[in-house]
Scaffold this motif. Structure first.
Motif, PDB file in Angstrom:
ATOM      1  N   LEU A 207       0.908  -1.229  -0.073  1.00 50.27           N
ATOM      2  CA  LEU A 207       0.094  -0.135  -0.048  1.00 50.27           C
ATOM      3  C   LEU A 207       0.776   1.289  -0.047  1.00 50.27           C
ATOM      4  O   LEU A 207       0.682   2.076  -0.682  1.00 50.27           O
ATOM      5  N   SER A 208       1.616   1.119   0.901  1.00 55.98           N
ATOM      6  CA  SER A 208       2.646   2.462   0.997  1.00 55.98           C
ATOM      7  C   SER A 208       3.534   2.751  -0.449  1.00 55.98           C
ATOM      8  O   SER A 208       3.762   3.787  -0.674  1.00 55.98           O
ATOM      9  N   GLY A 209       3.826   1.596  -0.938  1.00 59.41           N
ATOM     10  CA  GLY A 209       4.718   1.558  -2.286  1.00 59.41           C
ATOM     11  C   GLY A 209       3.820   2.363  -3.201  1.00 59.41           C
ATOM     12  O   GLY A 209       4.445   3.015  -4.045  1.00 59.41           O
ATOM     13  N   HIS A 210       2.592   1.722  -3.556  1.00 61.86           N
ATOM     14  CA  HIS A 210       1.702   2.477  -4.466  1.00 61.86           C
ATOM     15  C   HIS A 210       1.396   3.988  -4.006  1.00 61.86           C
ATOM     16  O   HIS A 210       1.382   4.596  -5.030  1.00 61.86           O
ATOM     17  N   SER A 211       1.425   4.130  -2.817  1.00 63.27           N
ATOM     18  CA  SER A 211       1.109   5.697  -2.566  1.00 63.27           C
ATOM     19  C   SER A 211       2.278   6.467  -2.755  1.00 63.27           C
ATOM     20  O   SER A 211       2.285   7.462  -3.219  1.00 63.27           O
ATOM     21  N   ARG A 212       3.659   5.775  -2.817  1.00 61.81           N
ATOM     22  CA  ARG A 212       4.862   6.641  -2.997  1.00 61.81           C
ATOM     23  C   ARG A 212       4.918   6.772  -4.470  1.00 61.81           C
ATOM     24  O   ARG A 212       5.400   7.959  -4.733  1.00 61.81           O
ATOM     25  N   LEU A 213       4.383   6.088  -5.300  1.00 58.39           N
ATOM     26  CA  LEU A 213       4.357   5.768  -6.788  1.00 58.39           C
ATOM     27  C   LEU A 213       3.193   6.927  -7.271  1.00 58.39           C
ATOM     28  O   LEU A 213       3.029   6.751  -8.470  1.00 58.39           O
TER      29      LEU A 213
ATOM     30  N   ASN B 160      -4.423   9.690  14.810  1.00 55.09           N
ATOM     31  CA  ASN B 160      -3.670  11.035  14.095  1.00 55.09           C
ATOM     32  C   ASN B 160      -3.885  11.118  12.673  1.00 55.09           C
ATOM     33  O   ASN B 160      -4.195  12.126  12.105  1.00 55.09           O
ATOM     34  N   ALA B 161      -3.984   9.957  12.190  1.00 54.05           N
ATOM     35  CA  ALA B 161      -4.451   9.888  10.886  1.00 54.05           C
ATOM     36  C   ALA B 161      -5.909  10.125  10.416  1.00 54.05           C
ATOM     37  O   ALA B 161      -5.927  11.019   9.348  1.00 54.05           O
ATOM     38  N   LEU B 162      -6.828   9.820  11.365  1.00 57.06           N
ATOM     39  CA  LEU B 162      -8.249  10.539  11.246  1.00 57.06           C
ATOM     40  C   LEU B 162      -8.196  11.968  11.416  1.00 57.06           C
ATOM     41  O   LEU B 162      -8.790  12.638  10.516  1.00 57.06           O
ATOM     42  N   VAL B 163      -7.519  12.318  12.297  1.00 59.19           N
ATOM     43  CA  VAL B 163      -7.371  13.861  12.645  1.00 59.19           C
ATOM     44  C   VAL B 163      -7.179  14.641  11.114  1.00 59.19           C
ATOM     45  O   VAL B 163      -7.315  15.600  10.694  1.00 59.19           O
ATOM     46  N   SER B 164      -5.688  14.098  10.735  1.00 63.66           N
ATOM     47  CA  SER B 164      -5.355  14.693   9.661  1.00 63.66           C
ATOM     48  C   SER B 164      -5.977  14.762   8.496  1.00 63.66           C
ATOM     49  O   SER B 164      -6.173  15.584   7.652  1.00 63.66           O
ATOM     50  N   MET B 165      -6.819  13.602   8.182  1.00 66.06           N
ATOM     51  CA  MET B 165      -7.744  13.278   7.120  1.00 66.06           C
ATOM     52  C   MET B 165      -9.025  14.270   7.133  1.00 66.06           C
ATOM     53  O   MET B 165      -9.178  14.978   6.158  1.00 66.06           O
ATOM     54  N   TYR B 166      -9.411  14.285   8.119  1.00 67.40           N
ATOM     55  CA  TYR B 166     -10.638  15.234   8.364  1.00 67.40           C
ATOM     56  C   TYR B 166     -10.143  16.731   8.071  1.00 67.40           C
ATOM     57  O   TYR B 166     -10.917  17.403   7.370  1.00 67.40           O
TER      58      TYR B 166
ATOM     59  N   VAL C 101      -3.615   4.478   4.286  1.00 68.91           N
ATOM     60  CA  VAL C 101      -4.905   4.486   3.346  1.00 68.91           C
ATOM     61  C   VAL C 101      -5.651   5.870   3.665  1.00 68.91           C
ATOM     62  O   VAL C 101      -6.146   6.687   2.646  1.00 68.91           O
ATOM     63  N   LEU C 102      -5.854   6.464   4.910  1.00 60.75           N
ATOM     64  CA  LEU C 102      -6.306   7.782   5.242  1.00 60.75           C
ATOM     65  C   LEU C 102      -5.377   8.698   4.799  1.00 60.75           C
ATOM     66  O   LEU C 102      -5.874   9.862   4.258  1.00 60.75           O
ATOM     67  N   SER C 103      -4.353   8.360   4.482  1.00 55.49           N
ATOM     68  CA  SER C 103      -3.530   9.624   4.063  1.00 55.49           C
ATOM     69  C   SER C 103      -3.857   9.804   2.619  1.00 55.49           C
ATOM     70  O   SER C 103      -3.877  11.033   2.005  1.00 55.49           O
ATOM     71  N   VAL C 104      -3.992   8.726   1.732  1.00 50.71           N
ATOM     72  CA  VAL C 104      -4.486   8.770   0.448  1.00 50.71           C
ATOM     73  C   VAL C 104      -5.803   9.453   0.067  1.00 50.71           C
ATOM     74  O   VAL C 104      -5.859  10.005  -0.656  1.00 50.71           O
ATOM     75  N   CYS C 105      -6.691   8.700   1.009  1.00 50.05           N
ATOM     76  CA  CYS C 105      -8.039   9.690   0.930  1.00 50.05           C
ATOM     77  C   CYS C 105      -7.891  10.910   1.036  1.00 50.05           C
ATOM     78  O   CYS C 105      -8.525  11.789   0.519  1.00 50.05           O
ATOM     79  N   ALA C 106      -6.934  11.561   2.144  1.00 56.35           N
ATOM     80  CA  ALA C 106      -6.566  13.100   2.276  1.00 56.35           C
ATOM     81  C   ALA C 106      -6.143  13.795   1.001  1.00 56.35           C
ATOM     82  O   ALA C 106      -6.574  14.862   0.607  1.00 56.35           O
ATOM     83  N   LYS C 107      -5.190  12.865   0.250  1.00 58.56           N
ATOM     84  CA  LYS C 107      -4.677  13.574  -0.970  1.00 58.56           C
ATOM     85  C   LYS C 107      -5.869  13.532  -2.040  1.00 58.56           C
ATOM     86  O   LYS C 107      -5.474  14.482  -2.680  1.00 58.56           O
ATOM     87  N   LEU C 108      -6.493  12.444  -2.124  1.00 56.67           N
ATOM     88  CA  LEU C 108      -7.547  12.463  -3.202  1.00 56.67           C
ATOM     89  C   LEU C 108      -8.732  13.419  -2.712  1.00 56.67           C
ATOM     90  O   LEU C 108      -9.684  13.496  -3.712  1.00 56.67           O
ATOM     91  N   GLY C 109      -9.054  13.957  -1.594  1.00 56.81           N
ATOM     92  CA  GLY C 109     -10.095  14.717  -1.116  1.00 56.81           C
ATOM     93  C   GLY C 109     -11.209  13.653  -1.119  1.00 56.81           C
ATOM     94  O   GLY C 109     -12.379  14.086  -1.286  1.00 56.81           O
ATOM     95  N   ASP C 110     -11.169  12.286  -0.766  1.00 59.63           N
ATOM     96  CA  ASP C 110     -12.121  11.403  -1.018  1.00 59.63           C
ATOM     97  C   ASP C 110     -12.606  11.279   0.388  1.00 59.63           C
ATOM     98  O   ASP C 110     -12.366  10.350   1.494  1.00 59.63           O
ATOM     99  N   LEU C 111     -13.549  11.992   0.802  1.00 62.83           N
ATOM    100  CA  LEU C 111     -14.144  11.984   2.104  1.00 62.83           C
ATOM    101  C   LEU C 111     -15.037  10.788   2.384  1.00 62.83           C
ATOM    102  O   LEU C 111     -15.165  10.184   3.476  1.00 62.83           O
TER     103      LEU C 111
END
Length: 911
Positions: A116-122, A183-189, A150-160
């Motif tokens: 998952l993190s590899g695909h996010s990095r690419l 922390n990931a939830l806080v950052s995503m929201y 996964v939540l970091s990716v949702c934040a980047k995509l704006g996928d609420l």
């Protein structure tokens, strides 16, 4: 001697330790020792070496390591396979990564997290969410790390929506209280703009909050514009025992401290924490944030102090750009240019980037330094890094040439911008608007529409600016055409959908107020869809501009009634905003009364304001000082000065200081002004110009020139106003040679621009006062532009003084053509003829005055005795002491005609 097994363990431990410490080259060197010794690393050392290869982006070395581990029968180990999978992801080799992942068995959460993190990095973000679904469906057990990725990716995509689905899984698995998942939830929201609601809830559910938890909430509040809330969180964080770290400071310093009422104090407090922690000299990002903070609050000396204290090895391009931009935005363009030259000659080898040039070009425009701007343009064309392809750089060059009045250069730059954006078109429209080129303005607008760019509010405001710039010139003979164009722009604003913007509505009202009819401006303000306090202020300004004081007072009273009705309904920031809006209306009224010849009403309004809870600001005091100057009352100026010293929080307002200097000088207190100027710690262009003007109006030409020299030595460039003041001082002081030298210096080197009509008028006055009228006349004839009434009027006045009839007649003929309604010109010419006893010419001039139905206004003078003001108008008998005054004037008149003898009585002022 240690045994071979002990050595093997030591080398394996060394590989793992170096990788964990980020010393990846040392880790691979330790692995090399193992290979040369003929030994085989264990699976954990092999996995660590793979990670180091990925971190070093060493593709050939990574493949070589994979081959070695395969031959050593280690690649099938789950730990090594995971390490190689992660290595290939870090090297950007997706196919090899997926091949290695397929060999991992069994696939635990760690393996899936690497995928998952590899695909996010690419940047394969959409694949991450689908892989998370595959992991969950395939019996995988996502953990906090999985959730964070996964939540970091949702934040980047704006996928609420996707983020809420993951949140549901987190709650179901009981991970919400864990620090990493929380922390990931806080950052995503927060990044999705829900910091005040969902992010705050997730933050409260974290059982053990760390510094990242607090930073996520603070950063989210800042990004969401909740500046006050961010500082509340910061105080709570410190109270919980956490010291602000680099991430905290970088977030709060540039934004919070510069935008809050007490932010200046809090920012300096944080600076103290930075100094005590040792970050001031070590951490570049924190120093850059401190510089940005000081730049935003206008303290450029403190900004430079931080910059100079940084280690040379720590200074990066962001540091240079912040320092240059801070000086440029705080009225120190010359210093900004000096820093830019320091950057170019820096031994570190840093090269300016687009941000540097976008920052320094406005400084060149402020200085009017065309030569320096052209050098930067050549640097763009010849420099590396493809700066000439950057749209932002092209826009900055376009704006620079536009502000310097170089329309042809601006158009050439515009044609060379490869990827023009809306900013480019708006800048070009602004260039035509500033030059008063209506044809070019409309042609650019049509070109913009042809290329598919939809106008925004800036476009509309630029068009209105161009209309406003030509409104005064066309309000006479071409007034009908001007009104038609204004109405067309009004309709255009409605069609493109920006009429409801307050700024657009106010600009339309302003255009109508300039070229009429006035009721159009009033109607726009009254019927504006977004009518608010700003529209009311526009109406006050419109009425004051046209001398309709009663109407302005009526609008002001309506605003005050609305304020009283809404009092108590708003709190906090909104209440403070309303208060700021109110003080601006008061300032407009006070300034309007002062400018319309009603200084007593201006002072009365200030006294009324002082009795209210609303606090006057520096602009209020400057408006009152204008009224005091009109009354020539030094007592009132002293009182305003005392009030400013006692009541105003900001005592470093250079504009207020300049207004004080000007007021004291106009009321005869040049010595007081001189003391204020000498003790000033922040002398700038405003204060230098005001002091030079004070010396000039007091007949102290030598002192005015000394101020000019001091100004140049301080690195402050004078503008046309300063040059006009100094030329006037030379003229009144009879300093012809010095005045001409100043004119040549200012127009050739200092200003680097075209002289103004006022500058030319002062040169004419220089020649005229020296009696060299023929040279003055020839100077006007050789001007590169059409002479106006000011120039011919200056020459005509000098002809009256020197009794020069022929040149006077030539000047009068020009004046009667360009200023037909000014009766003063006819009076001057009549007096010239009368002095030569050419009574037939006198009768002709008087005949013109009668035929054109002109009337000379009565003269007026006033004097302050004690604390009372006495005004006298020609043929006015309303003064209560008129008998005594006229009796005294009669005696004075007799004494002037025939001086009294030594034994004659003097005036009895006591009656």
């Amino acid at each position: 001697m240690p045994s071979s097994e002990v050595l093997l363990r030591q080398w394996n431990r060394a590989v793992r330790s170096c990788t964990a410490d980020g010393r990846h080259a040392d880790a691979l060197a330790a692995l090399g020792h193992l290979r040369r010794a003929g030994a085989r690393p264990d699976c954990y050392a092999a996995a660590a070496a793979a990670k180091s290869c990925g971190a070093l982006s060493a593709v050939p070395l990574g493949r070589s390591l994979h081959g070695f581990l395969t031959r050593a029968a280690l690649s099938s180990s789950p730990a090594v396979a995971k390490g190689l999978t992660d290595m290939y992801f870090r090297l950007g080799l997706l196919h090899d990564s997926l091949q290695m992942f397929s060999l991992i068995s069994p696939r635990d959460a760690a393996a899936w997290n690497i995928l998952l993190s590899g695909h996010s990095r690419l940047r394969l973000l959409s694949e991450v969410t689908s892989l998370f679904g595959s992991m969950h469906a395939g019996g995988g057990d996502p953990n906090s790390i999985t959730v964070a990725v996964v939540l970091s990716v949702c934040a980047k995509l704006g996928d609420l929506t996707g983020g809420r689905v993951v949140h549901g899984y987190v709650v179901k698995k009981g991970l919400a209280a864990e620090t990493l998942a929380g922390n990931a939830l806080v950052s995503m929201y927060a990044k999705c703009g829900l910091v005040a609601a969902d992010a705050a809830v997730a933050f409260r559910e974290i059982a053990v909050k760390d510094i990242i938890s607090w930073n996520s909430m603070i950063a989210g509040s800042v990004e969401g514009g909740l500046v006050g809330e961010a500082f509340v969180l910061l105080r709570q964080m410190v109270a919980s025992g956490f010291e602000p770290n680099c991430a905290t400071l970088v977030t709060v310093l540039p934004v919070c401290c510069a935008s809050l009422e007490r932010g200046r104090l809090w920012g300096k407090e944080l600076h103290g924490r930075v100094v005590t922690s040792g970050m001031e000299k070590e951490v570049t990002s924190v120093c850059n944030a401190l510089m940005a903070f000081y730049a935003r609050i206008g303290d450029s000396p403190a900004m430079e102090l931080v910059f100079r204290r940084m280690k040379k090895s720590s200074v990066d391009l962001v540091s240079w750009n912040t320092a240059i931009g801070g000086c440029a935005m705080n009225g120190r363009p010359a210093r900004a240019l000096e820093l830019f030259h320091e950057l170019l000659s820096s031994p570190v080898g840093l090269e300016p980037d687009a941000a540097t040039l976008v920052t320094v070009l406005p400084a060149c425009a402020q200085l009017g330094d065309v030569a320096e701007g052209r050098k930067i343009h050549r640097l763009v064309l010849l420099g590396a890094g493809g700066l000439y392809e950057e749209t932002s750089v092209g826009n900055a060059l376009l704006s620079f040439y536009s502000r310097c009045g170089l329309l042809a250069d601006a158009a050439r730059v515009f044609s060379q911008i490869q990827d023009r954006d809306l900013v480019s078109w708006n800048a070009m429209l602004g260039c035509y608007a500033g030059a008063g080129d209506e044809g070019g303005l409309l042609a650019a607008l049509h070109g913009m529409r042809r290329e598919g760019f939809r106008p925004d509010s800036v476009t509309v405001l630029t068009l209105l600016q161009g209309c406003s710039a030509t409104a005064t010139a066309t309000a006479g003979a071409a007034g009908g055409a001007a009104g038609k164009r204004d109405r067309e722009l009004h309709g255009f604003s409605i069609r493109v959908g920006f009429i409801d913007r307050p700024a657009v509505g106010n600009a339309i009202a302003d255009v109508y107020s300039r070229c009429g009819p006035l009721e159009y401006a009033v109607r726009v303000c009254r019927n504006h869809p977004g009518r608010n306090v700003i529209s009311g202020r526009t109406m006050i300004s419109v009425f004051m501009k046209h001398g309709s004081l009663e109407d302005a007072q009526k609008i002001f009273n309506e605003e005050e009634d609305e304020e009283e009705k809404g009092e108590g309904e708003g709190e906090g920031e909104g209440e403070r905003e309303g208060e700021r809006g109110g003080i601006q209306s008061w300032n407009l009224m006070i300034q309007g009364y002062a400018q319309n010849g009603l200084p007593h009403q201006a002072i009365a309004m200030f006294l009324e304001l002082h009795r209210r809870p609303m606090k006057p600001n520096a602009v209020t005091v400057m408006s009152v000082l204008l009224a005091c100057s009109r009354l020539a009352s030094i007592q009132l100026v002293r009182q305003c000065h005392g009030y400013a010293a006692r009541a105003l929080v900001s005592d470093d307002d250079t504009h207020l200081e300049g207004a004080l200097l000007d007021a004291y000088c106009k009321c005869g207190g040049v010595q007081v002004a001189q003391k204020i100027f000498q003790i000033s710690s922040g002398k700038d262009h405003v204060s230098y110009t005001a002091m030079a003007g004070g010396y000039a109006m007091s007949g102290m030409a030598g002192e005015a020139l000394a101020i000019f020299r001091e100004m140049l030595e301080s690195g402050i460039r004078p503008d046309h106003v300063t040059v006009t003041i100094l030329l006037s001082a030379c003229s009144h002081g009879g300093l012809l040679r010095e005045g001409l030298e100043l004119f040549l210096l200012a127009t050739g080197k200092v200003l680097a621009g075209e002289p103004t009509i006022e500058n030319y008028s002062c040169v004419v006055d220089l020649f005229a006062r020296a009696g060299r009228l023929r040279e003055a006349y020839e100077f006007i004839r050789r001007l590169p532009r059409e002479a106006n009434a000011s120039l011919w009027g200056t020459l005509l006045g000098a002809c009256r003084i020197h009794g020069e009839v022929e040149i006077g007649r030539l000047a009068a003929d020009r004046l009667f053509a360009v200023e037909r309604e000014n009766v003063g010109n006819y009076v001057v010419m009549s007096n010239i003829y009368a002095a030569e006893e050419r009574w037939d010419a006198v009768e002709r001039v008087r005949g013109l005055v009668k035929a054109r139905e002109l009337r000379k206004p009565p003269g007026c003078s006033w004097i302050e005795v004690g604390k009372s003001m006495h005004m006298f108008v020609a043929d006015d008998l309303s003064h209560p002491e008129r008998s005594r005054v006229y009796r005294t004037l009669k005696i004075l008149n007799l004494q002037i005609k025939e001086p009294p003898g030594p034994n004659e009585a003097v005036l009895d002022w006591c009656g």
